[in-house]
Design a protein around this motif. Structure first.
Motif, PDB file in Angstrom:
ATOM      1  N   SER A 123       0.826  -1.213   0.000  1.00  0.00           N
ATOM      2  CA  SER A 123       0.000   0.000   0.000  1.00  0.00           C
ATOM      3  C   SER A 123       0.862   1.265   0.000  1.00  0.00           C
ATOM      4  O   SER A 123       0.435   2.299  -0.520  1.00  0.00           O
ATOM      5  N   PHE A 124       2.071   1.204   0.564  1.00  0.00           N
ATOM      6  CA  PHE A 124       2.948   2.361   0.531  1.00  0.00           C
ATOM      7  C   PHE A 124       3.567   2.575  -0.850  1.00  0.00           C
ATOM      8  O   PHE A 124       4.180   3.614  -1.087  1.00  0.00           O
ATOM      9  N   THR A 177      -7.747   0.097   1.408  1.00  0.00           N
ATOM     10  CA  THR A 177      -6.528   0.278   0.615  1.00  0.00           C
ATOM     11  C   THR A 177      -6.809   0.118  -0.872  1.00  0.00           C
ATOM     12  O   THR A 177      -6.286   0.878  -1.700  1.00  0.00           O
ATOM     13  N   VAL A 316      -2.557   6.573   3.721  1.00  0.00           N
ATOM     14  CA  VAL A 316      -2.059   5.225   4.021  1.00  0.00           C
ATOM     15  C   VAL A 316      -1.599   5.138   5.474  1.00  0.00           C
ATOM     16  O   VAL A 316      -1.907   4.172   6.189  1.00  0.00           O
ATOM     17  N   SER A 320      -3.503   2.783   8.322  1.00  0.00           N
ATOM     18  CA  SER A 320      -2.730   1.776   9.053  1.00  0.00           C
ATOM     19  C   SER A 320      -2.750   2.050  10.545  1.00  0.00           C
ATOM     20  O   SER A 320      -2.881   1.119  11.357  1.00  0.00           O
TER      21      SER A 320
END
Length: 328
Positions: A123-124, A177, A316, A320
């Motif tokens: 996701s990063f 996400t 993101v 998280s």
């Protein structure tokens, strides 16, 4: 159950140890999977004899877990026991029962290292698609590849947990996400359209030039070639003096007026040559204006890229953090 003998004492006490293997099932709540805990009640009572005939009680107050076999997926927190006495509407006699509640907690290390951390790292990668140059031609393909990778991980999550009506916590994280990745891919297509505005495109509107190319560009540290984001910008519309551009100013010749030349030898009086020179100058001006319009659109697309990269990095990190805080 197994057939065992009954031990009868002289004082009338009867001890009957009847070992049995009991299989049971309980409702599983996967809302916080893989950081969930389960509570499974096991109720033991008699339907044949009432409380006046058999009085069920627990002696230790908890289940005996000395023979419990360690499980790799679940950790047993305890097994407390409670005694309940229920009087049904059909009968006046009480019916006691003993309920043992098995408290379980899932060992989440396997799911953290195999499902959660890969999703976090993938996701990063989504905001880095905005940092990728538009001329590389890989911006959209990077977003689609990351989206497919998250889809594979979501299928693994769906296979590793039982079917339930509630959506688990890690499933919500994957859905959030993937939604963010879909939005980033759509924005990337829009930014690519801005970047590839050709010379025939109309100029950047004044409000967009003022907001994006001046204010937002300085915030996102997007500078033009040859300047930094801390250097003062030249005010738009200000023209530089002729001598500063390296063009020598006309100076009067010695012994005569400025620009004086013999009429029969000067080329300035040929009208055809003047028309050709003016045509070349006009073409050069149009070419420079088209290049300037295309460069403004490219710089606008770069500013929007950097802005959305910061926004999606923050999203993101926030998603998280919320998932980990809710799991704790």
């Amino acid at each position: 159950s197994m057939e065992t003998n009954v031990v009868l004492s002289s004082d009338g006490r009867i001890q009957w140890d009847s070992p049995a293997i009991t299989k049971s099932s309980c409702r599983v709540d996967v809302s916080y999977f893989p950081f969930d805990g389960q509570s499974c009640p096991l109720t033991f009572g008699s339907w044949t004899y009432n409380g006046n005939q058999i009085d069920l009680r627990h002696l230790l107050g908890t289940g005996d877990l000395r023979d419990f076999v360690r499980n790799v997926e679940w950790e047993v927190l305890g097994m407390p026991a409670t005694r309940n006495v229920i009087t049904y509407g059909c009968c006046s006699e009480p019916y006691p029962d003993v309920t043992y509640t098995l408290l379980l907690r899932r060992r989440a290390s396997f799911y953290i290292f195999n499902l959660l951390l890969p999703c976090l790292m993938v996701s990063f990668l989504a905001p880095l698609g905005f940092y990728l140059p538009a001329d590389s031609g890989e911006k959209v393909s990077l977003g689609v590849t990351v989206l497919l990778a998250l889809t594979v991980f979501q299928l693994l999550v769906a296979e590793s947990m039982p079917p339930a009506e509630s959506v688990p916590l890690i499933g919500k994280y994957y859905i959030a996400t993937m939604t963010m990745l879909t939005a980033s891919t759509a924005l990337t297509i829009f930014i690519m359209n801005l970047h590839h505005c050709g010379p025939g495109a109309r100029p950047v509107p004044p409000w967009a030039r003022r907001f994006f190319l001046h204010h937002l560009a300085r915030i996102c540290c997007v500078s033009e070639v040859g300047e930094s984001c801390q250097s003062p910008r030249r005010a738009p519309g200000r023209r530089v003096a002729r001598g500063h551009l390296g063009v020598p100013e006309e100076r009067p010749r010695a012994g005569g007026a400025a620009g004086a030349c013999p009429r029969e030898r000067c080329l300035c009086h040929h009208r055809r040559l003047l028309r050709n020179v003016s045509y070349i100058c006009a073409c050069f001006r149009r070419h420079r204006a088209a290049q300037r319009r295309a460069g403004d659109w490219k710089r606008l697309a770069k500013v929007v890229d950097r802005f959305f990269m910061g926004v999606f990095f923050f999203m993101v990190f926030l998603i998280s953090l919320l998932v980990l805080a809710k799991a704790a």
